[in-house]
Structures are given as C-alpha cells and as structure tokens.
Motif scaffolding. Structure first.
Motif, PDB file in Angstrom:
ATOM      1  N   HIS A 164      19.927 -22.328 -30.376  1.00 26.29           N
ATOM      2  CA  HIS A 164      20.209 -23.160 -31.547  1.00 26.29           C
ATOM      3  C   HIS A 164      18.942 -23.942 -31.858  1.00 26.29           C
ATOM      4  CE1 HIS A 164      24.654 -22.728 -32.094  1.00 26.29           C
ATOM      5  NE2 HIS A 164      24.441 -22.092 -30.954  1.00 26.29           N
ATOM      6  N   GLU A 217      12.955 -19.125 -37.420  1.00 24.51           N
ATOM      7  CA  GLU A 217      14.384 -19.084 -37.733  1.00 24.51           C
ATOM      8  C   GLU A 217      14.944 -17.674 -37.587  1.00 24.51           C
ATOM      9  OE1 GLU A 217      14.354 -20.761 -41.623  1.00 24.51           O
ATOM     10  OE2 GLU A 217      14.045 -22.818 -40.905  1.00 24.51           O
ATOM     11  N   LEU A 233      18.593 -34.801 -36.319  1.00 25.12           N
ATOM     12  CA  LEU A 233      19.407 -33.943 -35.460  1.00 25.12           C
ATOM     13  C   LEU A 233      18.677 -33.645 -34.156  1.00 25.12           C
ATOM     14  CD1 LEU A 233      21.897 -32.219 -34.909  1.00 25.12           C
ATOM     15  CD2 LEU A 233      20.762 -30.334 -36.123  1.00 25.12           C
ATOM     16  N   VAL A 287      16.236 -26.344 -33.960  1.00 25.57           N
ATOM     17  CA  VAL A 287      16.058 -27.491 -34.854  1.00 25.57           C
ATOM     18  C   VAL A 287      14.561 -27.733 -34.988  1.00 25.57           C
ATOM     19  CG1 VAL A 287      16.594 -29.901 -35.315  1.00 25.57           C
ATOM     20  CG2 VAL A 287      18.210 -28.514 -33.984  1.00 25.57           C
ATOM     21  N   THR A 297      20.173 -21.573 -36.735  1.00 23.10           N
ATOM     22  CA  THR A 297      19.222 -22.613 -37.127  1.00 23.10           C
ATOM     23  C   THR A 297      19.975 -23.749 -37.796  1.00 23.10           C
ATOM     24  OG1 THR A 297      17.449 -21.002 -37.469  1.00 23.10           O
ATOM     25  CG2 THR A 297      17.186 -23.147 -38.513  1.00 23.10           C
ATOM     26  N   HIS A 298      19.602 -24.983 -37.434  1.00 26.39           N
ATOM     27  CA  HIS A 298      20.214 -26.174 -38.025  1.00 26.39           C
ATOM     28  C   HIS A 298      19.138 -26.999 -38.722  1.00 26.39           C
ATOM     29  CE1 HIS A 298      23.839 -25.487 -35.550  1.00 26.39           C
ATOM     30  NE2 HIS A 298      22.999 -25.256 -34.565  1.00 26.39           N
ATOM     31  N   SER A 299      19.467 -27.575 -39.861  1.00 25.10           N
ATOM     32  CA  SER A 299      18.557 -28.495 -40.527  1.00 25.10           C
ATOM     33  C   SER A 299      18.422 -29.765 -39.687  1.00 25.10           C
ATOM     34  CB  SER A 299      19.092 -28.861 -41.916  1.00 25.10           C
ATOM     35  OG  SER A 299      18.381 -29.977 -42.439  1.00 25.10           O
ATOM     36  N   ASN A 300      17.205 -30.275 -39.598  1.00 26.82           N
ATOM     37  CA  ASN A 300      16.994 -31.505 -38.834  1.00 26.82           C
ATOM     38  C   ASN A 300      17.689 -32.698 -39.481  1.00 26.82           C
ATOM     39  OD1 ASN A 300      15.847 -32.878 -36.598  1.00 26.82           O
ATOM     40  ND2 ASN A 300      14.178 -33.636 -37.868  1.00 26.82           N
ATOM     41  N   ASP A 345      20.758 -32.486 -40.668  1.00 29.03           N
ATOM     42  CA  ASP A 345      22.201 -32.275 -40.531  1.00 29.03           C
ATOM     43  C   ASP A 345      22.727 -32.905 -39.244  1.00 29.03           C
ATOM     44  OD1 ASP A 345      24.807 -31.454 -40.678  1.00 29.03           O
ATOM     45  OD2 ASP A 345      24.385 -29.309 -40.425  1.00 29.03           O
ATOM     46  N   ALA A 358      25.804 -31.358 -37.526  1.00 31.45           N
ATOM     47  CA  ALA A 358      25.768 -29.992 -37.009  1.00 31.45           C
ATOM     48  C   ALA A 358      26.532 -29.898 -35.687  1.00 31.45           C
ATOM     49  CB  ALA A 358      24.314 -29.551 -36.811  1.00 31.45           C
ATOM     50  N   SER A 359      26.882 -28.686 -35.304  1.00 33.38           N
ATOM     51  CA  SER A 359      27.656 -28.467 -34.079  1.00 33.38           C
ATOM     52  C   SER A 359      26.987 -29.075 -32.859  1.00 33.38           C
ATOM     53  CB  SER A 359      27.882 -26.965 -33.859  1.00 33.38           C
ATOM     54  OG  SER A 359      26.640 -26.268 -33.830  1.00 33.38           O
ATOM     55  N   CYS A 360      25.666 -28.909 -32.733  1.00 35.47           N
ATOM     56  CA  CYS A 360      24.964 -29.389 -31.531  1.00 35.47           C
ATOM     57  C   CYS A 360      24.773 -30.899 -31.507  1.00 35.47           C
ATOM     58  CB  CYS A 360      23.629 -28.666 -31.368  1.00 35.47           C
ATOM     59  SG  CYS A 360      22.508 -28.809 -32.771  1.00 35.47           S
TER      60      CYS A 360
END
Length: 199
Positions: A41, A64, A111, A43, A70-73, A75, A78-80
């Motif tokens: 995952h 990515e 994030l 970031v 991939t998560h937006s910083n 967000d 986000a799940s994590c």
C-alpha cells in the motif's frame, strides 16, 4: 483482499515515500514486495514527487504501477489510516526529517504520517529509513522519541563488508536488511559468515 480490512488473504505492508533523497529505496522495496507477493500500500508525499523528478529517471506513476494499492497522501480516510486495517507494518523509504518529526510528536498532517502513527499505536513494526546528515540535537531527540515508541530508525548506510560493486547492489543489501525486520527473507542480503580465513 478482504473487503472489510479484516484478515487479508496475503500479507500487507505499507510503503511511504517522503521528500528526502533516496526514492530509489522506496522503488526497490515495492519491486521486491511484488516479487514476494506481499500486498503493498503506497503513499507518496508531495515533496517526494518533486524529489523523484530531480534525482531519478522514473515517475510517481511508475511507482504506482508497481504497488498493489496507491493512496493519496491527502486521503486521511484511506484504509491504512485505521488500526482495524491489518498490516505487517510500514516502511518509510526514504524518511525525511519532516516526516520523522510528525511521527515523533503524533502531530500527523498527512496520510503518510498518520499511517505510521497507526503502526505505533497498534504495536506494529515501523521502520524509518531516515536520510539526513549531519544531525542536530532536535533530529536525535525525534529519533529517540520514535524509538521509545517502538519504531526502528534505519538510515540506509551501505554495508561495505558485502563488497558491493554498484549502487544497485548497495540498495539491494539495505532493502534486504530492512525486510528482515519484518521476517521477510528476500534473498537480497549478503549474510555475514564470520571473518575470512587467513586474516
């Protein structure tokens, strides 16, 4: 992957890439996790995007494409960002002093630092590949604070006993040793077997 963030079908690891020099370490971590079938995952901080453009021949989009997710910083939902999302922990490769400082104080503004904070509060492994030198007392105190909370400070210092012949070999050895901290044997590390005979 589990839909509700519960027990995953395969191990997960969060990979943060901050704005310090050394994004090559984050890239190699992602490549090796993919080879090992570990769900990554990713970031990437905004500063990291600038650094990547200055010192590498790859792009954030290339990273990515390697990551599982991939998560937006930005967000923070986000799940994590939640402790209920089960992972092996997190590697920040490389870790800037700014990110270190946020993690050390718990004043998370992104994030990346929030996910690291979650690892600490859930007693999961957190490894920060800090890239800064020389260090002043504030840096050292931040490193001590993270260490006291259970994190591991791992500056990417090359191991010359392995007699590397290229930058890629130095990076691989370091990445291998970092993954060792998660009990993940990538096969990249040169294992010390004692002094050579005849010395």
């Amino acid at each position: 992957m589990s839909r509700n963030g519960g027990a995953p079908t395969r191990p997960r690891l969060i990979v943060g890439i901050s704005g310090a020099s050394g994004a090559i370490y984050g890239r190699r971590v992602l490549e090796v996790l993919r080879e090992m079938e570990i769900e990554s995952h990713l970031v990437i901080s905004q500063a990291a995007r600038l650094t990547i453009a200055q010192e590498t021949d790859f792009t954030p989009a290339d990273l990515e494409a390697i990551a599982s997710v991939t998560h937006s910083n930005k967000d923070v939902g986000a799940s994590c960002a939640s402790g209920s999302f089960r992972t092996l922990g997190m590697i920040v490769a490389p870790c800037s002093v700014k990110s270190l400082s946020e993690i050390a104080t718990g004043m998370t503004t992104s994030l990346l630092s929030r996910a690291a904070d979650v690892c600490l509060k859930e007693r999961r492994r957190l490894v920060l590949m800090l890239r800064e030198t020389p260090l002043h007392l504030g840096h050292i105190r931040s490193m001590a604070a993270v260490t006291e909370m259970g994190g591991i400070i791992y500056p990417p210092v090359p191991a010359f006993y392995a007699q590397p012949t290229s930058i890629a070999e130095m990076v691989d050895h370091t990445v291998g040793r970092v993954l060792d901290l998660f009990d993940l044997d990538s096969g990249l590390s040169h294992r010390w077997e004692g002094l050579r005979r005849g010395l």
